[in-house]
Write a protein that holds these residues in place. Sequence first.
Motif, PDB file in Angstrom:
ATOM      1  N   ASN A 110      -2.180   1.469  -8.149  1.00 20.65           N
ATOM      2  CA  ASN A 110      -3.509   0.736  -8.282  1.00 20.65           C
ATOM      3  C   ASN A 110      -4.562   1.581  -8.923  1.00 20.65           C
ATOM      4  O   ASN A 110      -5.415   1.191  -9.684  1.00 20.65           O
ATOM      5  N   ILE A 111      -4.667   2.699  -8.397  1.00 19.43           N
ATOM      6  CA  ILE A 111      -5.605   3.757  -8.495  1.00 19.43           C
ATOM      7  C   ILE A 111      -5.248   4.275 -10.147  1.00 19.43           C
ATOM      8  O   ILE A 111      -6.483   4.096 -11.058  1.00 19.43           O
ATOM      9  N   GLU A 157     -13.959  -3.289  -0.184  1.00 21.10           N
ATOM     10  CA  GLU A 157     -13.904  -3.659   1.279  1.00 21.10           C
ATOM     11  C   GLU A 157     -13.566  -2.504   2.307  1.00 21.10           C
ATOM     12  O   GLU A 157     -12.702  -1.858   1.943  1.00 21.10           O
ATOM     13  N   GLU A 202      -8.273   1.709 -16.787  1.00 20.38           N
ATOM     14  CA  GLU A 202      -9.183   0.431 -17.189  1.00 20.38           C
ATOM     15  C   GLU A 202     -10.697   0.968 -17.242  1.00 20.38           C
ATOM     16  O   GLU A 202     -11.646   0.873 -18.114  1.00 20.38           O
ATOM     17  N   GLY A 203     -11.006   1.775 -16.190  1.00 25.34           N
ATOM     18  CA  GLY A 203     -12.399   2.013 -15.867  1.00 25.34           C
ATOM     19  C   GLY A 203     -12.600   3.092 -17.157  1.00 25.34           C
ATOM     20  O   GLY A 203     -13.900   3.030 -17.836  1.00 25.34           O
ATOM     21  N   ILE A 246       0.823  -1.054   0.037  1.00 22.99           N
ATOM     22  CA  ILE A 246       0.041  -0.093   0.061  1.00 22.99           C
ATOM     23  C   ILE A 246       0.918   1.220   0.189  1.00 22.99           C
ATOM     24  O   ILE A 246       0.524   2.218  -0.651  1.00 22.99           O
ATOM     25  N   LEU A 282     -11.966   7.310  -2.790  1.00 24.55           N
ATOM     26  CA  LEU A 282     -11.463   6.567  -3.774  1.00 24.55           C
ATOM     27  C   LEU A 282     -10.391   5.714  -3.084  1.00 24.55           C
ATOM     28  O   LEU A 282      -9.625   6.208  -2.310  1.00 24.55           O
ATOM     29  N   ASN A 283     -10.607   4.423  -3.627  1.00 21.48           N
ATOM     30  CA  ASN A 283      -9.608   3.413  -2.948  1.00 21.48           C
ATOM     31  C   ASN A 283      -9.316   2.354  -3.905  1.00 21.48           C
ATOM     32  O   ASN A 283      -9.795   2.262  -5.029  1.00 21.48           O
ATOM     33  N   ILE A 284      -8.026   1.334  -3.398  1.00 18.38           N
ATOM     34  CA  ILE A 284      -8.027   0.217  -4.018  1.00 18.38           C
ATOM     35  C   ILE A 284      -8.696  -0.918  -4.059  1.00 18.38           C
ATOM     36  O   ILE A 284      -8.431  -2.126  -4.325  1.00 18.38           O
ATOM     37  N   GLY A 285     -10.057  -0.881  -3.457  1.00 19.04           N
ATOM     38  CA  GLY A 285     -10.883  -2.028  -3.067  1.00 19.04           C
ATOM     39  C   GLY A 285     -12.045  -1.467  -2.592  1.00 19.04           C
ATOM     40  O   GLY A 285     -12.154  -0.553  -2.014  1.00 19.04           O
ATOM     41  N   PHE A 306     -15.986   5.751 -13.227  1.00 18.78           N
ATOM     42  CA  PHE A 306     -17.046   6.542 -14.262  1.00 18.78           C
ATOM     43  C   PHE A 306     -18.260   5.885 -14.317  1.00 18.78           C
ATOM     44  O   PHE A 306     -18.858   5.993 -15.486  1.00 18.78           O
ATOM     45  N   HIS A 347      -7.576   6.045   5.058  1.00 17.11           N
ATOM     46  CA  HIS A 347      -8.981   5.772   4.569  1.00 17.11           C
ATOM     47  C   HIS A 347      -9.856   4.841   5.572  1.00 17.11           C
ATOM     48  O   HIS A 347     -10.795   5.166   5.595  1.00 17.11           O
ATOM     49  N   THR A 358      -3.206  11.527  -4.710  1.00 18.40           N
ATOM     50  CA  THR A 358      -3.901  10.363  -5.518  1.00 18.40           C
ATOM     51  C   THR A 358      -4.948  11.167  -6.499  1.00 18.40           C
ATOM     52  O   THR A 358      -4.933  10.811  -7.813  1.00 18.40           O
ATOM     53  N   PHE A 395     -15.440   2.916 -20.418  1.00 20.75           N
ATOM     54  CA  PHE A 395     -16.553   4.102 -20.451  1.00 20.75           C
ATOM     55  C   PHE A 395     -16.363   4.906 -21.854  1.00 20.75           C
ATOM     56  O   PHE A 395     -17.480   4.914 -22.551  1.00 20.75           O
ATOM     57  N   LYS A 429      -6.137   1.094 -12.484  1.00 19.89           N
ATOM     58  CA  LYS A 429      -7.943   0.762 -12.269  1.00 19.89           C
ATOM     59  C   LYS A 429      -8.451   2.083 -13.119  1.00 19.89           C
ATOM     60  O   LYS A 429      -9.543   1.799 -13.624  1.00 19.89           O
ATOM     61  N   THR A 430      -7.968   3.053 -12.819  1.00 21.76           N
ATOM     62  CA  THR A 430      -8.785   4.464 -13.516  1.00 21.76           C
ATOM     63  C   THR A 430      -8.672   4.234 -15.119  1.00 21.76           C
ATOM     64  O   THR A 430      -9.557   4.525 -15.722  1.00 21.76           O
ATOM     65  N   PHE A 447      -0.460   2.034  -3.731  1.00 16.88           N
ATOM     66  CA  PHE A 447      -1.725   2.650  -3.628  1.00 16.88           C
ATOM     67  C   PHE A 447      -2.034   3.479  -4.959  1.00 16.88           C
ATOM     68  O   PHE A 447      -3.156   3.182  -5.422  1.00 16.88           O
ATOM     69  N   THR A 448      -1.087   4.578  -5.266  1.00 21.64           N
ATOM     70  CA  THR A 448      -1.071   5.253  -6.387  1.00 21.64           C
ATOM     71  C   THR A 448      -1.335   4.599  -7.634  1.00 21.64           C
ATOM     72  O   THR A 448      -1.991   4.587  -8.617  1.00 21.64           O
ATOM     73  N   GLU A 457     -13.459   1.976  -6.587  1.00 21.58           N
ATOM     74  CA  GLU A 457     -12.186   1.690  -7.252  1.00 21.58           C
ATOM     75  C   GLU A 457     -12.265   2.634  -8.240  1.00 21.58           C
ATOM     76  O   GLU A 457     -13.191   2.761  -9.040  1.00 21.58           O
ATOM     77  N   GLY A 458     -10.941   2.770  -8.820  1.00 18.74           N
ATOM     78  CA  GLY A 458     -10.689   3.652 -10.031  1.00 18.74           C
ATOM     79  C   GLY A 458     -11.652   3.078 -11.197  1.00 18.74           C
ATOM     80  O   GLY A 458     -11.949   3.691 -12.075  1.00 18.74           O
ATOM     81  N   LYS A 459     -11.704   1.991 -11.402  1.00 14.52           N
ATOM     82  CA  LYS A 459     -12.281   1.177 -12.623  1.00 14.52           C
ATOM     83  C   LYS A 459     -13.863   1.704 -12.475  1.00 14.52           C
ATOM     84  O   LYS A 459     -14.440   1.567 -13.578  1.00 14.52           O
ATOM     85  N   GLY A 473      -6.885  -0.011   1.876  1.00 19.69           N
ATOM     86  CA  GLY A 473      -6.150   1.247   1.898  1.00 19.69           C
ATOM     87  C   GLY A 473      -5.403   1.508   3.226  1.00 19.69           C
ATOM     88  O   GLY A 473      -5.089   0.552   4.089  1.00 19.69           O
ATOM     89  N   THR A 474      -5.012   2.987   3.355  1.00 13.11           N
ATOM     90  CA  THR A 474      -4.213   3.120   4.711  1.00 13.11           C
ATOM     91  C   THR A 474      -5.142   3.170   5.853  1.00 13.11           C
ATOM     92  O   THR A 474      -6.090   3.387   5.862  1.00 13.11           O
TER      93      THR A 474
END
Lengths: 332, 332
Positions: A239-240, B188, A246-247, A152, B183-186, B224, B196, B237, A251, A243-244, A236-237, B219-221, B192-193
Amino acid sequence: MSHRISIGIDLLGSDNSPIELLNSIIALTKTLDPSINFKLFGDQNLLNEFNKFNFSNEFASLEFHLSENAIEMDEDPLVAIRRKKNSSMCLAIKELKNKKIDALVSCGNTGALTALSTINLDLLNNISKPALLATIPTKINPCSVLDIGANITATSSQLIEYAILGSAYKKAKGIKNPKIGILNIGTEEKKGTLVHKEAYQKLTEISKKNNFEFIGNIEGKDAFLGKVDVLITDGFTGNIFLKTSEGLASFILDKIYNDLTKKEFLEISKVFNDLQKRLHYSSYPGALLIGIDAIVIKSHGYSSAPAFASAVKGAINFVKQNFLNSLKLNFK
Amino acid sequence: MSHRISIGIDLLGSDNSPIELLNSIIALTKTLDPSINFKLFGDQNLLNEFNKFNFSNEFASLEFHLSENAIEMDEDPLVAIRRKKNSSMCLAIKELKNKKIDALVSCGNTGALTALSTINLDLLNNISKPALLATIPTKINPCSVLDIGANITATSSQLIEYAILGSAYKKAKGIKNPKIGILNIGTEEKKGTLVHKEAYQKLTEISKKNNFEFIGNIEGKDAFLGKVDVLITDGFTGNIFLKTSEGLASFILDKIYNDLTKKEFLEISKVFNDLQKRLHYSSYPGALLIGIDAIVIKSHGYSSAPAFASAVKGAINFVKQNFLNSLKLNFK
């Protein structure tokens, strides 16, 4: 007699149905070299499904390793690996440690997979913890990003390790003097936290000795221009970031697909499909857990069956190409 | 007599040529309500350029405020604001403090703009530091993201402030019970830290009292998909998130544009242009520095002239709509 490639596959603990993943692997074996051996890790339910199939000897062979349970996505990694020693992931890592398999593919709990690998497998020289490396398309060459979520947080020393690992990865892929950048909020040397500033300093100092070129800080908006071969970031960054991407790609592509008439879409379908293939994660071979003396591939927890199959093919290629050896040769 | 709207514009210290920005503002005035007054902040060089124009009284009026120098992008914000008291940005903030202008637009050094605003302007009740808020398109409604870079790090208390500010912003825009996510990596709760996890806990507790709905981690994905109206994140981030989105959008749109034949492109140009308009930052009104008792808009340092003009139009709209009042009414 040449060594038979053996790939371990942990089928449990992802957001996907294990049965769907099992089916995708069985479908995949029919397209592969019959000399490849798959060791599947799953529970009794999955074994019952597995036993329904009639396997012929024509295709790649499949073995089933029965586990007691699965490490779930929402479990605390360290608690889970202590309590669930007979989970599919723990058993699979044990097989990898004992060299009974050449590579492992999992789409389970990332934290648990990282912790199990760090504890049980040998780390590469001077590496404190492994990182997850994924590769993104850019306007020029593909760019490898690490860490995308094994850890993380990252210290500046860890960012340096990521640079050295990413550089060795690219060299093993045939790039002689890889260009390295730090993912940051501005290009100026003083941007970001103390960790980024320290990493900037150290990379400037060590880049020559390590045969890579340090380009400096790279902003998110420039990540897809292809200025660097390797982009380093805390998990952490990273992963964001991934995934951003991909999202947003989904979109945009969905919007184009939905807004065009059938006739318009047919007109551009070749370009569209090509773009989709380049952008969609299902065509990527998953993320490589780099920094350990083994091939461990993490496929997304939400991997579709084709994405999972693509991660398995990625693992086979790494083994066939003797990638781990090339990586270690390029690693100092 | 009704109040004449007065907009302050800091033309120095961005990656763009101040002359280009000046030209875009002069072009803009010709399209605007003549009752709007612009106060331009620039140095002697720019004043010389300014004096070359022949202004008629038909259009919005322009005043030039001469500054000694500019705070540059690579300067340390606190050192710069101490040393350059007569820079364009310092003079502009002073005018805002003294209510000589109703809003300020700048594309200069973000750290300096944030620091100057925090030190000189009133903060909203219980807010420790302002944050930068930007709005992105999603599959459903636009989503406001904060902080996108006013502060490099954030404590959990700051993330809570962002939630309250973002919620007030959306309420001022007419959304009654805004949906908030981290905004987080999952998804659940434990992801995160520590920051979060603490923010997750607190938001669960306070959401009802504050009339917003806390959706959890995003999540980032999924950013959108439009599941939330407000996405909260630390500034580092958030900045990576926003700029990555911009970079990838450009990458995809350029690729489509370049790969299609002229005939194919014409076929889809309506959909393409619509998408480009929705995605491209130049159509966004810049980022709002929220948490202060004033309208300060930060346009990208690399803003093109049209993007800068769009930020100025955004500022005018905020003033016309008496947005600051609505924000404060919705803010507890």
